[in-house]
Design a protein around this motif. Structure first.
Motif, PDB file in Angstrom:
ATOM      1  N   ALA A   1       1.154  -1.215   0.030  1.00  0.00           N
ATOM      2  CA  ALA A   1      -0.049  -0.032  -0.066  1.00  0.00           C
ATOM      3  C   ALA A   1       0.910   1.342  -0.200  1.00  0.00           C
ATOM      4  CB  ALA A   1      -0.905   0.138   1.158  1.00  0.00           C
ATOM      5  N   ILE A   2       1.760   1.273   0.726  1.00  0.00           N
ATOM      6  CA  ILE A   2       2.715   2.305   0.775  1.00  0.00           C
ATOM      7  C   ILE A   2       3.539   2.607  -0.626  1.00  0.00           C
ATOM      8  CG2 ILE A   2       4.989   3.111   1.645  1.00  0.00           C
ATOM      9  CD1 ILE A   2       4.705   1.545   4.096  1.00  0.00           C
ATOM     10  N   GLU A   3       3.843   1.586  -1.313  1.00  0.00           N
ATOM     11  CA  GLU A   3       4.352   1.960  -2.826  1.00  0.00           C
ATOM     12  C   GLU A   3       3.073   2.348  -3.807  1.00  0.00           C
ATOM     13  OE1 GLU A   3       7.478   1.585  -3.887  1.00  0.00           O
ATOM     14  OE2 GLU A   3       7.858   1.208  -1.647  1.00  0.00           O
TER      15      GLU A   3
ATOM     16  N   ASN B   1       1.019   7.020  -6.962  1.00  0.00           N
ATOM     17  CA  ASN B   1      -0.226   7.722  -7.037  1.00  0.00           C
ATOM     18  C   ASN B   1       0.188   9.206  -6.648  1.00  0.00           C
ATOM     19  OD1 ASN B   1      -2.679   6.204  -8.628  1.00  0.00           O
ATOM     20  ND2 ASN B   1      -1.907   4.733  -6.964  1.00  0.00           N
ATOM     21  N   LYS B   2       1.214   9.628  -6.210  1.00  0.00           N
ATOM     22  CA  LYS B   2       1.568  10.731  -5.769  1.00  0.00           C
ATOM     23  C   LYS B   2       0.696  11.241  -4.659  1.00  0.00           C
ATOM     24  CE  LYS B   2       4.022  11.758 -10.163  1.00  0.00           C
ATOM     25  NZ  LYS B   2       4.167  10.391 -10.633  1.00  0.00           N
ATOM     26  N   LEU B   3       0.391  10.546  -3.727  1.00  0.00           N
ATOM     27  CA  LEU B   3      -0.604  10.931  -2.715  1.00  0.00           C
ATOM     28  C   LEU B   3       0.245  10.681  -1.208  1.00  0.00           C
ATOM     29  CD1 LEU B   3      -3.989   9.485  -3.978  1.00  0.00           C
ATOM     30  CD2 LEU B   3      -3.178  11.747  -3.916  1.00  0.00           C
ATOM     31  N   GLU B   4       1.485  10.529  -1.434  1.00  0.00           N
ATOM     32  CA  GLU B   4       2.039  10.309   0.029  1.00  0.00           C
ATOM     33  C   GLU B   4       2.220  11.535   0.673  1.00  0.00           C
ATOM     34  OE1 GLU B   4       5.325  11.063  -3.032  1.00  0.00           O
ATOM     35  OE2 GLU B   4       3.593  10.191  -2.997  1.00  0.00           O
ATOM     36  N   GLU B   5       2.213  12.775   0.365  1.00  0.00           N
ATOM     37  CA  GLU B   5       2.119  14.307   1.087  1.00  0.00           C
ATOM     38  C   GLU B   5       0.780  13.857   1.925  1.00  0.00           C
ATOM     39  OE1 GLU B   5       4.383  16.286   1.334  1.00  0.00           O
ATOM     40  OE2 GLU B   5       5.530  14.921   0.129  1.00  0.00           O
ATOM     41  N   THR B   6      -0.453  13.577   1.415  1.00  0.00           N
ATOM     42  CA  THR B   6      -1.588  13.435   2.013  1.00  0.00           C
ATOM     43  C   THR B   6      -2.017  12.246   2.862  1.00  0.00           C
ATOM     44  OG1 THR B   6      -2.420  15.058   0.338  1.00  0.00           O
ATOM     45  CG2 THR B   6      -4.158  13.820   1.928  1.00  0.00           C
TER      46      THR B   6
END
Length: 493
Positions: free
Chosen positions: A254-256, A261-266
């Motif tokens: 899930a982390i990958e 999907n470039k949503l790691e900031e949120t």
């Protein structure tokens, strides 16, 4: 001959001061609360949990090993006091695996409940049943009794030392109910099955996308996030921060996925049990979770959602889905009944009717053809996720089903419906008359088929509770009015 230990007359015991034993803190039997010592904990058990441990030992006639097993059983599986009180033989704690300490150290395992003292008092009060001619025989018996008690004391001392030594060592890894549960969700196949369930996945997606105002600038907690699909949808619907928690190894994937999907900031993902993790915030505005299992409550994941709700949900916060209901209908599926029950009447020419008893108790998870339904539906449980307590998830309910199609009733079927109540309401059903979901339906086959006529009312009572030994399994009981003794017990495991 009794074994005696003589005191050394040269020892000057009067010069030795007794060292005052330090009190060992003791954890409550039915919660995580700590007490100053065992005695304080036991008093709390009586006052708060209405559970008298020493009295229970006596009532059930538990020996030294039985007491050890009971304590470790409660420590490991955290049953309710009433579940322990109502237990019948064979007791769920009889397994020798419960000789292994759960807490290290656990002073309760070394606590002397005083049973030996009471036995000695009883011996003193016992009437003298022998005359002078039997004096020698009585002395011989007394010597044997002393020897037996010495051996028992040595055995108790040995076991206590063994328990203490084991509690000091790191516990060996083992697979328990939770371990196997989370391990099952580490496999990709189960997540593919859930994601391909359009009824399920599109209901969550449509609710969030059609109610973006609910999620705008909110902090969202996703309990049991799996691949992170719900977390990502919430982020794209305007959530300020989304925290996903899952204890299975799928979280690493899930982390990958979130990064891809470039949503790691949120979206922040945390591995661990929701009951044990620490969140980077004090409160959340919304909790989303796909917690439902077979017959709605199988797997007991709702308990984790309720824990998160009570610990982190802000006043006025929302949990989605927020309403669920559990339904029953009766069916006439003769082929299904013959495959699972009637089959045992003729197995290659041999009768194996005793196998029916085991076959009946296993509830089936299957897709039921809508053409087999022969009654209207009845709601046996409604759940408001924002208000319900964990204790209410074990329940009993009456049911009435009106026959709309004449025929032979082969069983009852359970299914659930879920609601998401926002400005735009979304709901889905696992009914046989709707598109199949990965939850399918839960089928409770009858030991004998019953002839039903149109307009007839089937009345009964359904009981549902979590299995005492394996809390993620369910025990279901059906009683039918007008059929004395017709009580059937099922297990969903």
């Amino acid at each position: 001959m009794a074994l005696c230990v003589e005191e050394d007359p040269s020892s000057d015991w009067d010069d030795v001061e007794e060292e005052e034993e330090e009190e060992e803190p003791c954890q409550d039997l039915f919660s995580c609360k700590m007490f100053r010592n065992v005695e304080d904990m036991l008093e709390n058990c009586k006052a708060v949990h209405k559970f008298d441990l020493n009295g229970f030992f006596k009532a059930k006639g538990l020996d030294f090993y039985g007491r050890i097993k009971l304590i470790n059983f409660i420590r490991k599986l955290s049953p309710r006091p009433i579940d322990v009180t109502d237990a019948v033989t064979p007791y769920p704690w009889d397994d020798d695996t419960y000789l292994k300490p759960v807490l290290a150290p656990d002073p309760l395992l070394h606590w002397d409940c005083g049973s030996d003292t009471e036995e000695e008092e009883e011996d003193k009060d016992a009437p003298d049943l022998v005359d002078e001619k039997s004096t020698n025989d009585v002395r011989a018996v007394e010597e044997e009794l002393v020897e037996a008690r010495c051996q028992l004391d040595r055995m108790k001392h040995f076991v206590q030392e063994l328990v203490t030594e084991n509690s000091r060592k790191p516990t060996e890894p083992h697979v328990d109910d939770d371990d196997s549960y989370f391990e099952s969700y580490s496999h990709f196949g189960i997540h593919r099955e859930m994601l391909q369930d359009k009824v399920r996945t599109e209901a969550y997606r449509d609710f969030m996308t059609l109610n973006k105002a609910l999620f705008q600038d909110k902090i969202v907690l996703d309990v049991g996030c799996g691949t992170g699909i719900l977390s990502m949808i919430a982020a794209q619907c305007g959530a300020k921060k989304v925290i996903g928690v899952d204890n299975s190894d799928i979280l690493y994937s899930a982390i990958e996925i979130v990064r891809e999907n470039k949503l790691e900031e949120t979206v922040d993902l945390i591995k661990g049990k929701i009951e044990e993790v620490e969140l980077p915030i004090d409160q959340v505005d919304i909790i989303i979770s796909e917690w439902m299992g077979y017959f709605l409550l199988f797997e007991s994941m709702l308990d984790s959602v309720l824990f998160a709700r009570d610990k982190w949900l802000s006043p006025g916060g929302k949990v989605f889905p927020d309403k669920c209901s559990l339904h029953l209908v009766a069916i006439n599926d003769d082929q299904l009944w013959k495959n699972h029950i009637g089959y045992w009447d003729d197995v290659y020419g041999y009768k194996m009717s005793c196998m029916k008893k085991a076959a009946i108790t296993e509830a089936l998870i299957d897709v039921v053809n809508s053409d087999t339904v022969m009654t209207d539906s009845c709601i046996v449980k409604e759940i408001d996720i924002c208000k319900v307590s964990g204790q209410e998830l074990d329940f009993e309910a009456d049911f009435q089903l009106q026959v709309v199609k004449e025929g032979m009733c082969t069983g009852l079927v359970g299914y659930f419906e879920a609601e998401f109540n926002g400005d735009v309401k979304i709901a889905f059903s696992c009914s046989p008359s709707h598109s199949p979901t990965h939850w399918k339906q839960t089928v409770f086959l009858l030991p004998k088929r019953m002839q039903l006529f149109k307009g007839k009312i089937i009345e009964g009572r359904l009981g549902c509770k979590r299995n005492l030994a394996y809390r993620r399994s369910l025990d279901i009981q059906l009683n039918f009015v007008g059929l004395p003794g017709y009580t059937i017990k099922y297990c969903i495991a």
